[in-house]
Design a protein around this motif. Structure first.
Motif, PDB file in Angstrom:
ATOM      1  N   LYS A 165       0.880  -1.057  -0.291  1.00 47.59           N
ATOM      2  CA  LYS A 165      -0.142   0.041   0.288  1.00 47.59           C
ATOM      3  C   LYS A 165       1.305   1.317  -0.123  1.00 47.59           C
ATOM      4  CE  LYS A 165      -2.933  -2.584   3.128  1.00 47.59           C
ATOM      5  NZ  LYS A 165      -3.287  -2.212   4.136  1.00 47.59           N
ATOM      6  N   PRO A 166       0.035   2.368  -0.210  1.00 46.45           N
ATOM      7  CA  PRO A 166       1.332   3.345  -0.095  1.00 46.45           C
ATOM      8  C   PRO A 166       1.663   4.155   0.529  1.00 46.45           C
ATOM      9  CG  PRO A 166      -0.405   4.370  -1.426  1.00 46.45           C
ATOM     10  CD  PRO A 166      -0.537   2.393  -1.128  1.00 46.45           C
ATOM     11  N   GLU A 167       1.418   3.602   2.013  1.00 42.48           N
ATOM     12  CA  GLU A 167       1.269   3.665   3.159  1.00 42.48           C
ATOM     13  C   GLU A 167       1.966   3.262   3.744  1.00 42.48           C
ATOM     14  OE1 GLU A 167      -1.438   2.675   2.057  1.00 42.48           O
ATOM     15  OE2 GLU A 167      -2.609   1.848   3.651  1.00 42.48           O
ATOM     16  N   ASP A 168       3.184   2.011   3.062  1.00 50.21           N
ATOM     17  CA  ASP A 168       4.476   1.246   3.175  1.00 50.21           C
ATOM     18  C   ASP A 168       5.511   1.435   3.040  1.00 50.21           C
ATOM     19  OD1 ASP A 168       2.433  -1.654   2.484  1.00 50.21           O
ATOM     20  OD2 ASP A 168       2.649  -0.980   4.019  1.00 50.21           O
ATOM     21  N   ALA A 169       5.615   2.718   2.182  1.00 53.93           N
ATOM     22  CA  ALA A 169       6.824   3.714   1.438  1.00 53.93           C
ATOM     23  C   ALA A 169       7.227   4.104   2.592  1.00 53.93           C
ATOM     24  CB  ALA A 169       6.481   4.862   0.269  1.00 53.93           C
ATOM     25  N   ALA A 170       8.640   3.545   2.898  1.00 54.72           N
ATOM     26  CA  ALA A 170       9.194   4.072   3.745  1.00 54.72           C
ATOM     27  C   ALA A 170      11.114   4.053   3.270  1.00 54.72           C
ATOM     28  CB  ALA A 170       9.017   3.822   5.357  1.00 54.72           C
ATOM     29  N   VAL A 171      11.997   4.331   4.287  1.00 59.75           N
ATOM     30  CA  VAL A 171      13.144   3.471   4.541  1.00 59.75           C
ATOM     31  C   VAL A 171      13.150   2.297   5.363  1.00 59.75           C
ATOM     32  CG1 VAL A 171      15.638   3.766   4.938  1.00 59.75           C
ATOM     33  CG2 VAL A 171      14.825   5.265   3.887  1.00 59.75           C
ATOM     34  N   TYR A 172      13.464   0.840   5.174  1.00 58.19           N
ATOM     35  CA  TYR A 172      13.294   0.192   5.515  1.00 58.19           C
ATOM     36  C   TYR A 172      14.694  -0.483   5.984  1.00 58.19           C
ATOM     37  CZ  TYR A 172       8.473  -1.327   4.472  1.00 58.19           C
ATOM     38  OH  TYR A 172       7.007  -1.096   4.113  1.00 58.19           O
ATOM     39  N   TYR A 173      14.456  -0.894   7.188  1.00 56.08           N
ATOM     40  CA  TYR A 173      15.911  -1.180   7.936  1.00 56.08           C
ATOM     41  C   TYR A 173      16.076  -2.357   8.611  1.00 56.08           C
ATOM     42  CZ  TYR A 173      16.332   3.655   8.257  1.00 56.08           C
ATOM     43  OH  TYR A 173      17.182   5.458   7.725  1.00 56.08           O
ATOM     44  N   CYS A 174      16.535  -3.305   8.296  1.00 55.92           N
ATOM     45  CA  CYS A 174      17.259  -4.452   9.287  1.00 55.92           C
ATOM     46  C   CYS A 174      18.191  -4.219  10.457  1.00 55.92           C
ATOM     47  CB  CYS A 174      18.151  -5.424   8.100  1.00 55.92           C
ATOM     48  SG  CYS A 174      18.606  -6.524   8.356  1.00 55.92           S
ATOM     49  N   ALA A 175      18.239  -5.017  11.041  1.00 50.97           N
ATOM     50  CA  ALA A 175      18.323  -4.716  12.630  1.00 50.97           C
ATOM     51  C   ALA A 175      18.521  -6.337  13.189  1.00 50.97           C
ATOM     52  CB  ALA A 175      17.568  -4.280  13.469  1.00 50.97           C
ATOM     53  N   ASP A 176      19.588  -6.235  13.959  1.00 51.71           N
ATOM     54  CA  ASP A 176      19.870  -7.276  14.973  1.00 51.71           C
ATOM     55  C   ASP A 176      20.121  -7.105  16.841  1.00 51.71           C
ATOM     56  OD1 ASP A 176      21.709 -10.186  14.108  1.00 51.71           O
ATOM     57  OD2 ASP A 176      22.350  -8.923  16.141  1.00 51.71           O
ATOM     58  N   GLN A 177      19.485  -7.842  17.339  1.00 50.48           N
ATOM     59  CA  GLN A 177      19.745  -7.923  18.629  1.00 50.48           C
ATOM     60  C   GLN A 177      20.603  -8.890  19.292  1.00 50.48           C
ATOM     61  OE1 GLN A 177      16.030  -8.437  21.639  1.00 50.48           O
ATOM     62  NE2 GLN A 177      15.661  -7.257  20.372  1.00 50.48           N
ATOM     63  N   ARG A 178      20.737  -8.964  19.977  1.00 52.51           N
ATOM     64  CA  ARG A 178      22.110  -9.758  20.906  1.00 52.51           C
ATOM     65  C   ARG A 178      21.195  -9.713  22.003  1.00 52.51           C
ATOM     66  NH1 ARG A 178      25.869 -11.267  17.595  1.00 52.51           N
ATOM     67  NH2 ARG A 178      24.286 -10.624  16.467  1.00 52.51           N
ATOM     68  N   ARG A 179      20.424  -9.100  22.653  1.00 50.07           N
ATOM     69  CA  ARG A 179      19.523  -9.728  24.325  1.00 50.07           C
ATOM     70  C   ARG A 179      18.494  -9.893  24.093  1.00 50.07           C
ATOM     71  NH1 ARG A 179      20.822  -3.681  25.871  1.00 50.07           N
ATOM     72  NH2 ARG A 179      20.269  -3.651  23.682  1.00 50.07           N
ATOM     73  N   ILE A 180      18.161 -10.711  24.944  1.00 51.02           N
ATOM     74  CA  ILE A 180      16.822 -10.953  24.810  1.00 51.02           C
ATOM     75  C   ILE A 180      15.781  -9.929  25.489  1.00 51.02           C
ATOM     76  CG2 ILE A 180      15.284 -13.243  25.619  1.00 51.02           C
ATOM     77  CD1 ILE A 180      17.595 -14.954  25.759  1.00 51.02           C
ATOM     78  N   LEU A 181      15.686  -9.685  24.836  1.00 54.33           N
ATOM     79  CA  LEU A 181      14.552  -8.237  25.125  1.00 54.33           C
ATOM     80  C   LEU A 181      13.360  -8.107  24.052  1.00 54.33           C
ATOM     81  CD1 LEU A 181      16.628  -5.480  25.739  1.00 54.33           C
ATOM     82  CD2 LEU A 181      16.234  -6.795  27.501  1.00 54.33           C
ATOM     83  N   SER A 182      12.575  -6.988  24.480  1.00 53.66           N
ATOM     84  CA  SER A 182      11.771  -6.693  23.325  1.00 53.66           C
ATOM     85  C   SER A 182      12.039  -6.300  22.466  1.00 53.66           C
ATOM     86  CB  SER A 182      10.753  -5.839  24.017  1.00 53.66           C
ATOM     87  OG  SER A 182       9.284  -5.262  23.101  1.00 53.66           O
ATOM     88  N   VAL A 183      11.196  -7.316  20.731  1.00 48.51           N
ATOM     89  CA  VAL A 183      11.712  -7.241  19.503  1.00 48.51           C
ATOM     90  C   VAL A 183      10.746  -6.234  18.757  1.00 48.51           C
ATOM     91  CG1 VAL A 183      11.999  -9.775  19.427  1.00 48.51           C
ATOM     92  CG2 VAL A 183       9.879  -9.129  18.880  1.00 48.51           C
ATOM     93  N   TRP A 184      10.484  -5.584  19.917  1.00 47.23           N
ATOM     94  CA  TRP A 184       9.285  -4.386  19.621  1.00 47.23           C
ATOM     95  C   TRP A 184       9.923  -3.120  19.626  1.00 47.23           C
ATOM     96  CZ3 TRP A 184       4.496  -6.106  16.693  1.00 47.23           C
ATOM     97  CH2 TRP A 184       4.285  -7.243  17.342  1.00 47.23           C
TER      98      TRP A 184
END
Length: 123
Positions: A86-105
């Motif tokens: 959808k047009p509202e999906d337009a954005a810069v998308y980033y990949c990220a890596d989490q090292r610790r067991i924390l909220s993924v949100w």
């Protein structure tokens, strides 16, 4: 250290599909989760999807049922399949890596980030 490199995004028509990939290099074996976030102009970076090392997946309500996150451990790659864009999906998308067991949100819980890739959706 971990380096993340996203694939090139692109321009897609509304209703179309696009798959993003993110290749990780470095100390990838200690990663707890990989996530995708996006940031539209003038807005905060927001959670899109995540996958943990045990293959649990999480999605924002806005993409649930349309986007799928997956990974190929052998290739240290995480994917984001985006359908019914959808047009509202337009954005810069980033990949990220989490090292610790924390909220993924939460963006601040991630330790490494890719450079971002632009996704544009035409109406």
């Amino acid at each position: 250290q971990v380096q993340l490199v996203e694939s090139r995004g692109g321009l897609v028509q509304s209703g179309g599909s696009l798959r993003l990939s993110c290749v990780a290099s470095g100390r990838t074996y200690t990663s707890y989760a990989m996530g995708w976030f996006r940031q539209a102009p003038g807005k905060q970076r927001v959670f899109v999807a995540a996958i943990t090392r045990t293959d649990n997946t999480y999605y924002s309500d806005s993409v649930k049922g349309r986007f799928t996150i997956s990974k190929d451990n052998a290739k240290n790659t995480v994917f984001l399949q985006m359908n019914s864009l959808k047009p509202e999906d337009a954005a810069v998308y980033y990949c990220a890596d989490q090292r610790r067991i924390l909220s993924v949100w939460v963006p601040s819980n991630y330790d490494y980030w890719g450079q971002g890739t632009q996704v544009t959706v035409s109406s």
